[in-house]
Design an enzyme around this catalytic site. Sequence first.
Site, PDB file in Angstrom:
ATOM      1  N   ASP A 153      41.241  34.840  41.256  1.00 48.02           N
ATOM      2  CA  ASP A 153      41.976  35.493  40.182  1.00 48.02           C
ATOM      3  C   ASP A 153      43.455  35.592  40.544  1.00 48.02           C
ATOM      4  O   ASP A 153      43.811  35.928  41.684  1.00 48.02           O
ATOM      5  CB  ASP A 153      41.384  36.891  39.972  1.00 48.02           C
ATOM      6  CG  ASP A 153      42.064  37.668  38.873  1.00 48.02           C
ATOM      7  OD1 ASP A 153      41.949  37.255  37.711  1.00 48.02           O
ATOM      8  OD2 ASP A 153      42.700  38.696  39.180  1.00 48.02           O
ATOM      9  N   GLU A 164      43.044  30.344  39.558  1.00 46.30           N
ATOM     10  CA  GLU A 164      43.646  30.722  38.284  1.00 46.30           C
ATOM     11  C   GLU A 164      45.151  30.665  38.544  1.00 46.30           C
ATOM     12  O   GLU A 164      45.704  31.549  39.209  1.00 46.30           O
ATOM     13  CB  GLU A 164      43.224  32.127  37.857  1.00 46.30           C
ATOM     14  CG  GLU A 164      43.813  32.506  36.511  1.00 46.30           C
ATOM     15  CD  GLU A 164      43.549  33.952  36.117  1.00 46.30           C
ATOM     16  OE1 GLU A 164      43.340  34.203  34.921  1.00 46.30           O
ATOM     17  OE2 GLU A 164      43.569  34.825  37.003  1.00 46.30           O
TER      18      GLU A 164
END
Length: 723
Positions: free
Chosen positions: A364, A400
């Site tokens: 993330d 990401e």
Amino acid sequence: MTTRAPRKSRVLWATLDPASLDLRPGSPAPLGAIWDGEGVNFAVYSSVAQSVHLCLREFEGFREARVALLEHNSHIWHGYIPGLQPGQAYGYRVSAPYAPASGQRANDQKLLLDPYARALAGDVRWDDALFGYRVGARNADLSLDRRDDIEQVPACLVVDSRFDWQEDAAPKTPWHESVIYELQVKNFTARHPGVPPELRGTFSGLAHPAAIEHLRSLGVTAVELLPVQQRLSGRGLVERGLSDHWGYNTIGFFAPDARFASVPGDQVNEFKRMVQALHRAGLEVILDVVYNHTGEGNQLGPTLSFRGLDNASYYRLAEDRRFYTDYTGVGNTFNTAHPQVLQLVMDSLRYWVTDMHVDGFRFDLATTLGRGAQRFKPWGAFFAAVHQDPVLAQSKLIAEPWDLGPDGYQVGNFPLRWSEWNGKFRDAMRDYWRAATNGRLGEFATRLTGSSDLYEPSGRQTSASVNFVTAHDGFTLRDLVSYNAKHNEANGDNNRDGTDDNRSWNCGVEGETDDPKVLALRTRQRRNFFVTLLLSQGVPMILSGDEIGHTQKGNNNAYCQDSDIAWLDWEHADQEFLSFCRGVLAFYHAHPVFRRRQWFSGRGPHGTGADIGWFRPDGARMQGEDWDKDHALQIYINGAAVPSRDEAGERILDDSFCLLFNARAEEVEFRLPVAEVTDGAQSWRQVIDTASGQVEAQTQEQLAAQALVKLEGRSLLVLRRIA
């Protein structure tokens, strides 16, 4: 294989006498609480501590025995206590100057979680006592709160790491054969009729044969789990009756989240059994991990772990060291530029691979992990550490590739061995199918063929692009074609949360409708998106529930919805669309021409002709100006020109295909091309039609060379060359 429930501590709580414990020096490594069969070694890092107390807690209850750790080596405080058993509950208290203005926030009245804890029991009970400062004080976080918070803090647990893996074998699916299925553990099984009620929403529920059968029959090769490391639900959410359901607010980087355990305290073994079951089914397990921030928030957040141990080491601080540098949007940034913090992240990743047997990670806000003093560096300390690590080198690594800091959007800039969520693919496909690509048809074509502009210059292959149309963050596929605007009222933030850049189209009606024409168009659009995703070069990622028509009623930010909004509705599953998706995935796996490892070149191996060709609807080759004005094109893909060989060294051959795309509202007439066939003789058979929903229908008539094909508005046709 038996389940070992946590055993209660051997500490005599009636006396609570630390002197009765045989504290020994122990070892500074490994960090955490490690049981060796005879006792437990405790080791924790703090460079600012004047003293560290190990607090042995009741498994249930709020009494503790405090033991001063007298040994410290390189800022690691440690000790060994014989006789302690798995299931022993514990925490730490750190004494050091409380000096927020200079970046230090230790408070020995606050019981702290071990950053290396393998399991936690209970949850945070929100109360002002959890904060190191007096909530509401005039000088805010510069004040000091002296209340003890033991009744509000979860307990860390010593675990027994032994597990009978029974020769567990990782599937090791090659990147170019991978299909990723992104899911949240509870959402997937909370309403699944084939999963026993007591297992729904848990690791054991996901391991149940009924859950696994759906994954296998669909045709995916890996599950990507939304965060399963122990998370914290923020106070504001809890007070609104909500929770941090997605889990992007980590507080324990080694601990499986206790909310996914069907047996309290057994989350470690349950997670392992889940991985074991998924591996037996040939499915890889990829974890979505959050090492960019923690759940402690900004300077006004609670003191739960890292802040009280060594605030200035664990977090990036601003020039005014009272405050935090926030590249993540949630108040703090984990300081992976610090060697001890980087070690924690690396130790955590290796633990999940070696002890928990996961196959990879999706990071993330991964741009944050690559920041040096401020700017992103593709070969910064974190990426260099991962690159040389022999354990992680065998794992799938997905970034990401953005965060909220300066120059945060870094799609295409990650180093070798990394794949990336390709947000440009998502945007291009959404724009194309809502006919918003005037002047950018070339963008659609580039994303369809693997985004060579982003990944080829760095020496990576097509698998560097993880393609997706929908993900947990945003509309589901059904909502993407049903809503023009977000409808997040249930989140309690007056619909202000969630993105407004949806690039969606409701097909003429906002939300639910019984208009048959609108419903037919929405179904066709869903087919268009799904087929386009699977026929694009790169690694496809499917959002859980899209295949059964899951809707969140227009909520594009269901992070706090542990409710029917997020739980998959299996009872009303769209079986027709599910059957279509299964057919498309079976077609995808059968044809390596859609799973190329190398880039298209416009050429091909000797004697095979060009590997790809681009044509207008009239059959003529696309010219420069054609890329700037239309929403219809056809693509020839040469199955004899796949530049790869199989394990036996034989050149890979496949059928050739013609893909017809029409994002216009009206019907378009296509003339099939013949340019790639030297004798001019070829015929075609329809294999996928998004207008009718047919996949590999055997009754389709042959189409002759240069035949005219009428393609319905907003639809896609795949033709296989058969002669």
